[in-house]
Design a protein around this motif. Structure first.
Motif, short mmCIF file in Angstrom:
data_model
loop_
_atom_site.label_atom_id
_atom_site.label_comp_id
_atom_site.label_asym_id
_atom_site.label_seq_id
_atom_site.Cartn_x
_atom_site.Cartn_y
_atom_site.Cartn_z
N LEU A 191 0.84 -1.20 0.00
CA LEU A 191 0.00 0.00 0.00
C LEU A 191 0.87 1.25 0.00
O LEU A 191 0.59 2.23 -0.72
CB LEU A 191 -0.92 -0.02 1.23
N CYS A 192 1.95 1.23 0.78
CA CYS A 192 2.87 2.37 0.83
C CYS A 192 3.52 2.59 -0.54
O CYS A 192 3.61 3.73 -1.02
CB CYS A 192 3.94 2.12 1.90
N VAL A 193 3.97 1.50 -1.17
CA VAL A 193 4.58 1.61 -2.50
C VAL A 193 3.59 2.21 -3.50
O VAL A 193 3.94 3.07 -4.32
CB VAL A 193 5.05 0.22 -3.00
N ALA A 194 2.33 1.77 -3.43
CA ALA A 194 1.30 2.26 -4.36
C ALA A 194 1.10 3.77 -4.21
O ALA A 194 1.02 4.50 -5.21
CB ALA A 194 -0.03 1.54 -4.11
N PHE A 195 1.05 4.26 -2.98
CA PHE A 195 0.88 5.70 -2.75
C PHE A 195 2.10 6.49 -3.22
O PHE A 195 1.97 7.61 -3.73
CB PHE A 195 0.61 5.98 -1.26
#
Length: 480
Positions: A191-195
């Motif tokens: 999720l962090c990578v996606a943001f």
């Protein structure tokens, strides 16, 4: 059994080196690629020999062996993990290479590098990847993916590596608990990578930054850490650093829909209160430095508080230049740390809650000697052995900090430099103040001081006792 587990860990490290090897191969980094392949070969040969040679080991052991496996495992992985940096001569001095890798695995983020951007991308990826591997724990990963049979030793490994005053199982089986922890960890990382990708950050930078954020480590791929990235990307890291500082059992309760238990979590309440309160006070204190711009002041204050309290160590501003009150609050946050059961370091909010309640109970007991004063936390009575463990931990923590500070003083640097260097390494933060501030590094220290700081990093990440048990002569005596 200890040899068997060390073999498993070295074989895992061989597999973990595949992604940086692939990146070096794609970029044509010949020297780095040769160094990584050589390290992989050493890991595979030694790991395979230990695994095969110790394959008939007993199936069960006790706490002593569990603590030894964890302590020795982290040391062996760090000594081997440093080889790519040393063999490629990107870090010519082996002690410096080990310092960098221990800082990575323990998610400290203290660095001896003066020019991060000059490193090859393969080794830069390995440097950040060590954060992610060490964040949740390498032994926890082993428990999650390797069948451990019915030996009954898994709980000793989990307790030795997991941070906090006490370690419980999320579900009845330890392996399932470890798997759940890693699934939550992976999901939050993705999720962090996606943001980060949504904010225009490159895939390589997004992965490395997410590894540092998830593991609350702080190794960046830029010389200025996070300062050159956009406010959006910095804000993403602010939020995710705070999220990774939360006890992972809270996320498990959220998944189960037990929101009432989440809302009544005392540790979470203390963590958020300290986090938000510190942001507010520092924002007001540094406001004159930002020409009255509340938005800019709050942005840097929120990022720095989230980074320091979760012991991540990323930076967007040189807080060495902030007023004394703000700098003092940051030093306190270094010691306090994040929640137990998170990837953050420090003493942990759970211990502070227990220390406060123990103090209140002791005062009441003194005033009314015949009264019964039980310490309760999270709706349950806290066993005396847990309270005694917290007190012992604090005593050991204080003694280690004082001795380390005195040894570092041999280098004749300022009191502020030596003290915050010890606190930054013992609490797995990275940057301190003065000569080890967010725009500086640890290359100025002597080899003796670096070894002491490496030991501090390991003591902080493994919650002191595994390393002390390993160093105790009584541990190595054969039981009668």
């Amino acid at each position: 059994m200890i040899g068997k587990f060390l073999g498993f860990l070295l074989l895992l490290e061989c597999l973990f080196l595949l992604p940086p090897a692939l990146i070096s191969a794609m970029d044509g980094e010949g020297r780095a690629l040769r160094a990584i392949f050589t390290t992989m070969a050493i890991s595979a040969v030694v790991g395979g020999a230990l695994s095969l040679g110790c394959r008939n080991a007993q199936r069960s052991f006790y706490a002593r062996e569990g603590f030894l496996i964890v302590a020795l495992g982290w040391i062996v992985l760090s000594m081997v993990g440093a080889l790519p940096f040393w063999l490629s001569q990107e870090i010519p001095h082996y002690v410096d290479a080990v310092f960098e890798v221990i800082s990575g695995f323990t998610t400290t983020g203290a660095s001896i590098l003066t020019n991060v951007e000059a490193m090859s991308r393969g080794l830069l990826f390995w440097r950040s990847f060590t954060h992610w591997l060490g964040g949740m724990g390498i032994l926890v990963f082993l428990l999650a993916v390797v069948p451990t049979g019915k030996g009954g030793y898994s709980v000793h490994l989990l307790r030795a590596e997991s941070p906090g005053p006490s370690v419980g199982k999320l579900v009845p089986k330890i392996r399932q608990t470890a798997a759940i922890l890693y699934l939550i960890y992976v999901a939050l990382t993705v999720l962090c990578v996606a943001f980060l990708l949504a904010g225009g950050m490159s895939l390589f930078d997004s992965l490395c930054t997410a590894f540092g954020t998830a593991g609350t480590g702080g190794f960046g791929v830029k010389n200025d850490s996070m300062a050159s990235y956009s406010p959006y990307l910095q804000s993403v890291c602010t939020v995710f650093m705070a999220l990774f500082g939360v006890n992972f059992s809270i996320y498990f309760l959220v998944l189960l829909g037990k929101f009432k238990q989440v809302l009544h979590s005392e540790e979470l309440g203390v963590y958020l209160a300290i986090l938000l309160g510190s942001m507010a006070v520092i924002t007001v204190n540094i406001l004159p430095l930002y020409s009255g711009s509340i938005g800019a002041a709050f942005h840097d204050a929120a990022f720095t508080v989230s980074s320091i309290m979760t012991t991540t160590g990323f930076a967007t501003a040189d807080f060495n230049l902030w007023p004394q009150l703000s700098r003092s609050i940051l030093v306190v946050l270094m010691v306090v740390g994040a929640c137990a059961g998170s990837t953050g370091g420090g003493i942990k909010c759970a211990r502070l809650v227990l220390l406060y309640k123990s103090l209140v109970a002791r005062i009441r007991q003194t005033l009314r000697p015949r009264s019964v004063n039980l310490v309760r936390a999270e709706g349950h009575t806290v066993p005396d052995e847990v309270l005694q463990g917290v007190s012992t931990y604090m005593s050991a923590y204080s003694a280690i900090a004082v001795v380390s500070f005195l040894i570092l003083s041999l280098d004749n640097f300022s009191l502020e430099t030596n003290l915050t260097a010890v606190l930054a390494c013992l609490n797995n933060i990275g940057p301190g103040l003065d000569m080890v501030g967010p725009t500086s590094n640890y290359s100025l220290f002597s080899d003796l001081s670096k070894i002491v700081l490496m030991l501090n990093m390991l003591l902080g990440r493994l919650e002191i006792f595994p390393i002390l048990i390993m160093l105790s002569p009584r541990t190595w005596r054969k039981a009668n």
